[in-house]
Design an enzyme around this catalytic site. Structure first.
Site, PDB file in Angstrom:
ATOM      1  N   MET A  36      10.023  22.699  22.396  1.00 57.20           N
ATOM      2  CA  MET A  36      10.313  23.180  21.032  1.00 57.20           C
ATOM      3  C   MET A  36       9.905  22.120  20.021  1.00 57.20           C
ATOM      4  O   MET A  36      10.154  20.937  20.248  1.00 57.20           O
ATOM      5  CB  MET A  36      11.818  23.431  20.883  1.00 57.20           C
ATOM      6  CG  MET A  36      12.381  24.397  21.902  1.00 57.20           C
ATOM      7  SD  MET A  36      14.141  24.621  21.610  1.00 57.20           S
ATOM      8  CE  MET A  36      14.553  25.707  22.977  1.00 57.20           C
ATOM      9  N   HIS A  65       7.102  26.610  28.795  1.00 56.26           N
ATOM     10  CA  HIS A  65       7.257  27.600  27.717  1.00 56.26           C
ATOM     11  C   HIS A  65       7.091  26.877  26.383  1.00 56.26           C
ATOM     12  O   HIS A  65       7.989  26.162  25.945  1.00 56.26           O
ATOM     13  CB  HIS A  65       8.657  28.224  27.878  1.00 56.26           C
ATOM     14  CG  HIS A  65       9.009  29.238  26.835  1.00 56.26           C
ATOM     15  ND1 HIS A  65      10.296  29.717  26.684  1.00 56.26           N
ATOM     16  CD2 HIS A  65       8.265  29.876  25.888  1.00 56.26           C
ATOM     17  CE1 HIS A  65      10.327  30.602  25.701  1.00 56.26           C
ATOM     18  NE2 HIS A  65       9.113  30.709  25.191  1.00 56.26           N
ATOM     19  N   MET A 139      11.158  37.616  25.783  1.00 59.01           N
ATOM     20  CA  MET A 139      12.358  36.902  25.318  1.00 59.01           C
ATOM     21  C   MET A 139      13.487  37.912  25.127  1.00 59.01           C
ATOM     22  O   MET A 139      13.345  38.891  24.390  1.00 59.01           O
ATOM     23  CB  MET A 139      12.088  36.197  23.983  1.00 59.01           C
ATOM     24  CG  MET A 139      11.169  34.985  24.060  1.00 59.01           C
ATOM     25  SD  MET A 139      11.637  33.728  25.260  1.00 59.01           S
ATOM     26  CE  MET A 139      13.286  33.275  24.732  1.00 59.01           C
TER      27      MET A 139
HETATM   28  C1  DX5 Z   1      15.521  29.662  24.705  1.00 59.60           C
HETATM   29  C2  DX5 Z   1      14.781  29.135  25.890  1.00 59.60           C
HETATM   30  C3  DX5 Z   1      15.405  29.477  27.171  1.00 59.60           C
HETATM   31  C4  DX5 Z   1      16.786  28.912  27.375  1.00 59.60           C
HETATM   32  C5  DX5 Z   1      17.561  29.913  28.204  1.00 59.60           C
HETATM   33  O1  DX5 Z   1      14.777  29.508  23.578  1.00 59.60           O
HETATM   34  O2  DX5 Z   1      13.465  29.639  25.910  1.00 59.60           O
HETATM   35  O3  DX5 Z   1      14.567  29.173  28.277  1.00 59.60           O
HETATM   36  O4  DX5 Z   1      16.794  27.668  28.030  1.00 59.60           O
HETATM   37  O5  DX5 Z   1      18.879  29.528  28.262  1.00 59.60           O
HETATM   38  P1  DX5 Z   1      20.027  30.518  28.750  1.00 59.60           P
HETATM   39  O6  DX5 Z   1      19.676  30.930  30.163  1.00 59.60           O
HETATM   40  O7  DX5 Z   1      21.244  29.682  28.675  1.00 59.60           O
HETATM   41  O8  DX5 Z   1      20.042  31.695  27.828  1.00 59.60           O
HETATM   42 ZN    ZN Z   2      12.255  29.352  27.790  1.00 60.13          ZN
END
Ligand code: DX5
Ligand code: ZN
Length: 221
Positions: A36, A65, A139
């Site tokens: 991120m 990701h 997502m």
């Molecule tokens: C959110 C991320 C996810 C996150 C998922 O922006 O892309 O990969 O780590 O976390 P959980 O499984 O806790 O929702």
């Molecule tokens: Zn992710």
């Protein structure tokens, strides 16, 4: 039915002992690495150096990701850091042509190419282009933070993707990310997902390997 792929998200791990946290899920298929940039999403995580660190402690597939702007500037860096699959966001590239070019560039680096869509992004424009991608990441929360609530309506996208993949006999995998847990993984598998990202549902448990095994069992149809 192929075996479900479980991909623990290290975003939810204890960073003070990241190596141990990765080894704790050695029974998982992949490791999900959330990048991120504080611009594409309102949060910052980590970058190529941490990706390299993770790659050094495991042979598992690194599922990277990219929740970043200008992903095209970073794919070589993440390929060199050990990514086995690089997923960029459809919303972070100019248009469909740019997405197809970026997927080709990623594949040219010997890495699997994935595209991700945020909850408000339609999947329809991508349905006739799935052969250009090794993976589509749906997502099921707004990207940026772990521990959010699963959005079951995102499974409509999964069903639409799966219908095309099955009809055309494509090898493209469908992965789902956000709010996946023992409560939500089975319905996601039934909708057609092949791969499942889980952060909190694994890393907030005492027995992380046990959580991976339980999720795999629930996702096995
Ligand atoms: C959110 C991320 C996810 C996150 C998922 O922006 O892309 O990969 O780590 O976390 P959980 O499984 O806790 O929702
Ligand atoms: Zn992710």
């Amino acid at each position: 039915m192929s075996a479900p792929i479980i991909s623990p998200s290290i975003l939810a791990a204890d960073f003070s002992c990241l190596g141990e946290e990765v080894r704790a899920v050695s029974n998982a298929d992949w490791i999900h690495v959330d990048i991120m940039d504080g611009h594409f999403v309102p949060n910052l995580s980590f970058g190529p150096d941490i990706t390299k660190t993770v790659d050094a402690v495991t042979d598992q597939v690194l599922d990277v990701h990219l929740m970043i702007e200008e992903p095209e500037k970073w794919v070589e860096t993440y390929a060199a850091a050990g990514a086995d699959c690089i997923i960029f966001h459809a919303e972070a590239v100019a248009d469909v042509a740019a997405s197809l070019a970026l997927a080709e560039k990623i594949r040219g680096l010997g890495v699997r190419a994935g595209i991700s869509v945020k909850p408000d992004t339609a999947i329809e424009p991508w349905l006739d282009k799935l052969a250009s991608f090794d993976l589509v990441l749906v997502m099921s929360v707004e990207p940026g933070f772990g521990g959010q609530k699963f959005m079951p309506e995102m499974l409509d996208k999964v069903r639409a993707l799966r219908a095309v993949i099955d009809d055309e006999g494509l090898a493209t995998l469908i992965e789902i990310d956000g709010g996946i847990s023992a409560e939500t993984i089975r319905e996601s598998a039934m909708a057609g997902c092949h791969a499942f990202v889980a952060g909190s549902a694994i890393y907030k448990q005492e027995d992380k390997a046990g959580a991976v095994a339980e999720l795999r069992e629930l996702a096995t149809l």
